[in-house]
Design a protein around this motif. Structure first.
Motif, PDB file in Angstrom:
ATOM      1  N   LYS A 181      66.567  57.368   9.430  1.00 26.85           N
ATOM      2  CA  LYS A 181      68.016  57.579   9.447  1.00 26.85           C
ATOM      3  C   LYS A 181      68.404  58.978   9.903  1.00 26.85           C
ATOM      4  O   LYS A 181      69.443  59.175  10.515  1.00 26.85           O
ATOM      5  CB  LYS A 181      68.591  57.293   8.058  1.00 26.85           C
ATOM      6  N   SER A 182      67.608  59.982   9.562  1.00 26.18           N
ATOM      7  CA  SER A 182      67.884  61.366   9.995  1.00 26.18           C
ATOM      8  C   SER A 182      66.726  61.838  10.868  1.00 26.18           C
ATOM      9  O   SER A 182      65.856  62.597  10.423  1.00 26.18           O
ATOM     10  CB  SER A 182      68.047  62.285   8.777  1.00 26.18           C
ATOM     11  N   PRO A 183      66.694  61.367  12.111  1.00 23.11           N
ATOM     12  CA  PRO A 183      65.538  61.640  12.972  1.00 23.11           C
ATOM     13  C   PRO A 183      65.505  63.075  13.486  1.00 23.11           C
ATOM     14  O   PRO A 183      66.533  63.754  13.569  1.00 23.11           O
ATOM     15  CB  PRO A 183      65.732  60.666  14.132  1.00 23.11           C
ATOM     16  N   ILE A 184      64.302  63.522  13.816  1.00 25.89           N
ATOM     17  CA  ILE A 184      64.110  64.808  14.476  1.00 25.89           C
ATOM     18  C   ILE A 184      63.605  64.530  15.886  1.00 25.89           C
ATOM     19  O   ILE A 184      62.550  63.919  16.064  1.00 25.89           O
ATOM     20  CB  ILE A 184      63.092  65.681  13.713  1.00 25.89           C
ATOM     21  N   ILE A 185      64.367  64.930  16.881  1.00 25.69           N
ATOM     22  CA  ILE A 185      64.000  64.728  18.280  1.00 25.69           C
ATOM     23  C   ILE A 185      63.687  66.096  18.894  1.00 25.69           C
ATOM     24  O   ILE A 185      64.526  66.988  18.882  1.00 25.69           O
ATOM     25  CB  ILE A 185      65.125  64.038  19.078  1.00 25.69           C
ATOM     26  N   THR A 186      62.479  66.226  19.410  1.00 27.08           N
ATOM     27  CA  THR A 186      62.043  67.484  20.019  1.00 27.08           C
ATOM     28  C   THR A 186      62.023  67.336  21.534  1.00 27.08           C
ATOM     29  O   THR A 186      61.361  66.436  22.060  1.00 27.08           O
ATOM     30  CB  THR A 186      60.641  67.875  19.520  1.00 27.08           C
ATOM     31  N   ILE A 187      62.758  68.202  22.211  1.00 23.71           N
ATOM     32  CA  ILE A 187      62.850  68.137  23.672  1.00 23.71           C
ATOM     33  C   ILE A 187      62.467  69.501  24.243  1.00 23.71           C
ATOM     34  O   ILE A 187      63.070  70.519  23.880  1.00 23.71           O
ATOM     35  CB  ILE A 187      64.268  67.752  24.125  1.00 23.71           C
ATOM     36  N   THR A 188      61.489  69.501  25.123  1.00 25.43           N
ATOM     37  CA  THR A 188      61.066  70.750  25.758  1.00 25.43           C
ATOM     38  C   THR A 188      60.985  70.568  27.272  1.00 25.43           C
ATOM     39  O   THR A 188      60.690  69.478  27.751  1.00 25.43           O
ATOM     40  CB  THR A 188      59.688  71.212  25.237  1.00 25.43           C
ATOM     41  N   LEU A 189      61.270  71.650  27.976  1.00 26.37           N
ATOM     42  CA  LEU A 189      61.098  71.694  29.422  1.00 26.37           C
ATOM     43  C   LEU A 189      60.314  72.966  29.729  1.00 26.37           C
ATOM     44  O   LEU A 189      60.834  74.071  29.572  1.00 26.37           O
ATOM     45  CB  LEU A 189      62.451  71.702  30.135  1.00 26.37           C
ATOM     46  N   ARG A 190      59.065  72.761  30.146  1.00 24.44           N
ATOM     47  CA  ARG A 190      58.191  73.899  30.410  1.00 24.44           C
ATOM     48  C   ARG A 190      57.186  73.521  31.500  1.00 24.44           C
ATOM     49  O   ARG A 190      56.603  72.437  31.457  1.00 24.44           O
ATOM     50  CB  ARG A 190      57.457  74.309  29.135  1.00 24.44           C
ATOM     51  N   ASP A 191      57.007  74.407  32.470  1.00 24.08           N
ATOM     52  CA  ASP A 191      56.030  74.189  33.547  1.00 24.08           C
ATOM     53  C   ASP A 191      56.252  72.856  34.264  1.00 24.08           C
ATOM     54  O   ASP A 191      55.315  72.079  34.487  1.00 24.08           O
ATOM     55  CB  ASP A 191      54.593  74.239  32.999  1.00 24.08           C
ATOM     56  N   ASN A 192      57.519  72.568  34.580  1.00 25.04           N
ATOM     57  CA  ASN A 192      57.897  71.346  35.310  1.00 25.04           C
ATOM     58  C   ASN A 192      57.618  70.058  34.534  1.00 25.04           C
ATOM     59  O   ASN A 192      57.523  68.980  35.113  1.00 25.04           O
ATOM     60  CB  ASN A 192      57.184  71.274  36.664  1.00 25.04           C
ATOM     61  N   ILE A 193      57.471  70.147  33.229  1.00 27.42           N
ATOM     62  CA  ILE A 193      57.207  68.973  32.398  1.00 27.42           C
ATOM     63  C   ILE A 193      58.285  68.858  31.322  1.00 27.42           C
ATOM     64  O   ILE A 193      58.526  69.796  30.571  1.00 27.42           O
ATOM     65  CB  ILE A 193      55.822  69.049  31.732  1.00 27.42           C
TER      66      ILE A 193
ATOM     67  N   VAL B 206      68.567  65.658  14.214  1.00 28.14           N
ATOM     68  CA  VAL B 206      68.212  67.080  14.281  1.00 28.14           C
ATOM     69  C   VAL B 206      67.548  67.319  15.635  1.00 28.14           C
ATOM     70  O   VAL B 206      66.512  66.720  15.942  1.00 28.14           O
ATOM     71  CB  VAL B 206      67.247  67.472  13.141  1.00 28.14           C
ATOM     72  N   TRP B 207      68.128  68.184  16.434  1.00 33.36           N
ATOM     73  CA  TRP B 207      67.626  68.425  17.786  1.00 33.36           C
ATOM     74  C   TRP B 207      66.839  69.736  17.821  1.00 33.36           C
ATOM     75  O   TRP B 207      67.362  70.790  17.440  1.00 33.36           O
ATOM     76  CB  TRP B 207      68.780  68.505  18.790  1.00 33.36           C
ATOM     77  N   GLU B 208      65.610  69.656  18.281  1.00 38.50           N
ATOM     78  CA  GLU B 208      64.793  70.850  18.491  1.00 38.50           C
ATOM     79  C   GLU B 208      64.571  70.985  19.994  1.00 38.50           C
ATOM     80  O   GLU B 208      63.802  70.231  20.589  1.00 38.50           O
ATOM     81  CB  GLU B 208      63.465  70.734  17.748  1.00 38.50           C
ATOM     82  N   VAL B 209      65.261  71.935  20.604  1.00 39.52           N
ATOM     83  CA  VAL B 209      65.333  71.996  22.071  1.00 39.52           C
ATOM     84  C   VAL B 209      64.828  73.344  22.584  1.00 39.52           C
ATOM     85  O   VAL B 209      65.263  74.398  22.104  1.00 39.52           O
ATOM     86  CB  VAL B 209      66.776  71.757  22.559  1.00 39.52           C
ATOM     87  N   THR B 210      63.925  73.287  23.548  1.00 37.48           N
ATOM     88  CA  THR B 210      63.452  74.482  24.249  1.00 37.48           C
ATOM     89  C   THR B 210      63.407  74.166  25.734  1.00 37.48           C
ATOM     90  O   THR B 210      62.612  73.318  26.172  1.00 37.48           O
ATOM     91  CB  THR B 210      62.039  74.907  23.773  1.00 37.48           C
ATOM     92  N   LEU B 211      64.266  74.815  26.523  1.00 41.90           N
ATOM     93  CA  LEU B 211      64.397  74.465  27.933  1.00 41.90           C
ATOM     94  C   LEU B 211      64.215  75.684  28.828  1.00 41.90           C
ATOM     95  O   LEU B 211      64.848  76.719  28.609  1.00 41.90           O
ATOM     96  CB  LEU B 211      65.769  73.837  28.207  1.00 41.90           C
ATOM     97  N   GLU B 212      63.361  75.516  29.830  1.00 41.69           N
ATOM     98  CA  GLU B 212      63.208  76.528  30.878  1.00 41.69           C
ATOM     99  C   GLU B 212      63.910  76.045  32.142  1.00 41.69           C
ATOM    100  O   GLU B 212      64.273  74.869  32.256  1.00 41.69           O
ATOM    101  CB  GLU B 212      61.724  76.773  31.182  1.00 41.69           C
ATOM    102  N   SER B 213      64.080  76.933  33.079  1.00 39.31           N
ATOM    103  CA  SER B 213      64.691  76.555  34.357  1.00 39.31           C
ATOM    104  C   SER B 213      63.671  75.797  35.208  1.00 39.31           C
ATOM    105  O   SER B 213      62.485  76.133  35.217  1.00 39.31           O
ATOM    106  CB  SER B 213      65.172  77.796  35.092  1.00 39.31           C
ATOM    107  N   CYS B 214      64.143  74.761  35.901  1.00 40.40           N
ATOM    108  CA  CYS B 214      63.248  73.966  36.744  1.00 40.40           C
ATOM    109  C   CYS B 214      64.065  73.275  37.830  1.00 40.40           C
ATOM    110  O   CYS B 214      64.927  72.445  37.533  1.00 40.40           O
ATOM    111  CB  CYS B 214      62.503  72.931  35.900  1.00 40.40           C
ATOM    112  N   ASP B 215      63.821  73.609  39.086  1.00 40.75           N
ATOM    113  CA  ASP B 215      64.524  72.992  40.215  1.00 40.75           C
ATOM    114  C   ASP B 215      63.777  71.751  40.690  1.00 40.75           C
ATOM    115  O   ASP B 215      62.550  71.774  40.850  1.00 40.75           O
ATOM    116  CB  ASP B 215      64.657  73.981  41.367  1.00 40.75           C
ATOM    117  N   VAL B 216      64.527  70.662  40.914  1.00 35.51           N
ATOM    118  CA  VAL B 216      63.932  69.411  41.369  1.00 35.51           C
ATOM    119  C   VAL B 216      64.767  68.810  42.485  1.00 35.51           C
ATOM    120  O   VAL B 216      65.934  69.168  42.673  1.00 35.51           O
ATOM    121  CB  VAL B 216      63.797  68.392  40.211  1.00 35.51           C
TER     122      VAL B 216
ATOM    123  N   ARG C 153      67.226  71.702  33.916  1.00 34.93           N
ATOM    124  CA  ARG C 153      67.727  72.167  32.618  1.00 34.93           C
ATOM    125  C   ARG C 153      69.205  71.833  32.451  1.00 34.93           C
ATOM    126  O   ARG C 153      69.639  71.434  31.355  1.00 34.93           O
ATOM    127  CB  ARG C 153      67.518  73.679  32.496  1.00 34.93           C
ATOM    128  N   GLU C 154      69.983  71.963  33.527  1.00 35.18           N
ATOM    129  CA  GLU C 154      71.412  71.665  33.449  1.00 35.18           C
ATOM    130  C   GLU C 154      71.652  70.198  33.110  1.00 35.18           C
ATOM    131  O   GLU C 154      72.554  69.867  32.330  1.00 35.18           O
ATOM    132  CB  GLU C 154      72.090  72.026  34.765  1.00 35.18           C
TER     133      GLU C 154
END
Length: 278
Positions: free
Chosen positions: A195-207, A161-171, A143-144
């Motif tokens: 021109k005005s993109p929406i980027i969705t980034i998620t970190l959940r269940d090690n994915i 436009v950033w749509e971000v949902t992040l969980e903790s995940c050690d690697v 996540r960091e």
């Protein structure tokens, strides 16, 4: 340089063959040994010894070339680091004396450009170390790294436009290389979006999922996305090597890479990291 290597290899072949024939003749006709098993064994030993010596001689020009190239790359990197730090330091000083909006915007653009140069510097440094198998394996929170990269990329792409949902995940892997992988995937999403993109980034269940709503890809394109220098759209910037490097990194560290895409709807890339104990 490669011409001398070709000559050395040709000489190696001719010399080794000559030594083998001479060895068989000497053992059979001069020493009078009639057992072909012994002759074959002695010939093999002679060939291995001669081949080892001549191979070292043949490979010397190639080794010297790569040693020179590595030294030159390191010296170039060292020279690049100084002007980057100088630019950054002077921008910080100018901020203290220039407070109007126009000057601050100009300084901000200079800072972003210097940061981009610094990123390329880090990337070159990483690639050189990778070639020498000196990658640094670290234990860190994914996540960091994602948050760090998003702060940098958000400054480069203010219209996104950033749509971000992040969980903790050690690697456990090469942190710098992973940052380059994330940068590449996000920049691809931006590059092949409106021109005005929406980027969705998620970190959940090690994915990690990085999805866009851009032009997408058809099935034929999906079959070639890992091919080096392949580009879906030749008008776009870049050299078509990004996903090839991403795939190689994921294979090296056991990260499952999944890409799904629909034409004119968008693309979603998933990086599945191994869970602890698996």
């Amino acid at each position: 340089m490669f011409r001398s290597v070709e000559i050395a290899l040709a000489s190696l072949y001719v010399t080794t063959t000559g030594i083998l024939i001479a060895g068989i003749y000497y053992v059979h006709d001069v020493l009078g040994v009639q057992q072909w098993g012994i002759i074959a064994f002695v010939s093999l030993i002679i060939t291995l010894v001669a081949g080892s010596i001549l191979a070292r001689i043949a490979i010397t020009p190639l080794r010297e070339h790569f040693d020179h190239l590595e030294r030159f790359s390191k010296e170039t990197l060292h020279e690049l680091n100084l002007p980057i730090n100088t630019i950054t330091a002077n921008v910080q000083m100018l901020r203290k004396t220039h407070t109007d909006d126009k000057s601050l915007k100009r300084l901000e653009r200079i800072e972003v450009a210097a940061e981009m140069l610094k990123e390329r510097y880090n990337e070159l440094d990483y690639l050189i170390k990778k070639q020498s198998e000196r990658e640094k394996i670290e234990h860190f929170n994914l996540r960091e790294v994602l948050e760090e990269r998003l702060i940098f990329l958000a400054s480069l792409y203010p219209s996104v436009v950033w749509e971000v949902t992040l969980e903790s995940c050690d690697v456990n892997c090469d942190r710098i290389g992973l940052a380059k992988v994330i940068d590449n995937l996000i920049e691809n999403g931006v590059k092949y979006s409106p021109k005005s993109p929406i980027i969705t980034i998620t970190l959940r269940d090690n994915i990690v999922s990085i999805c866009d709503q851009g032009m997408g890809m058809d099935e034929i394109t999906l079959m070639h996305i890992y091919d080096r220098y392949y580009q879906n759209d030749s008008t776009m910037a870049g050299y078509g090597i990004g996903l090839n490097l991403v795939k190689r990194y994921c294979d090296r560290y056991g990260i499952a890479l999944h890409i799904s895409s629909r034409l004119h709807e968008g693309t979603c890339v998933k990086l599945e990291f191994k869970k602890k104990g698996s």
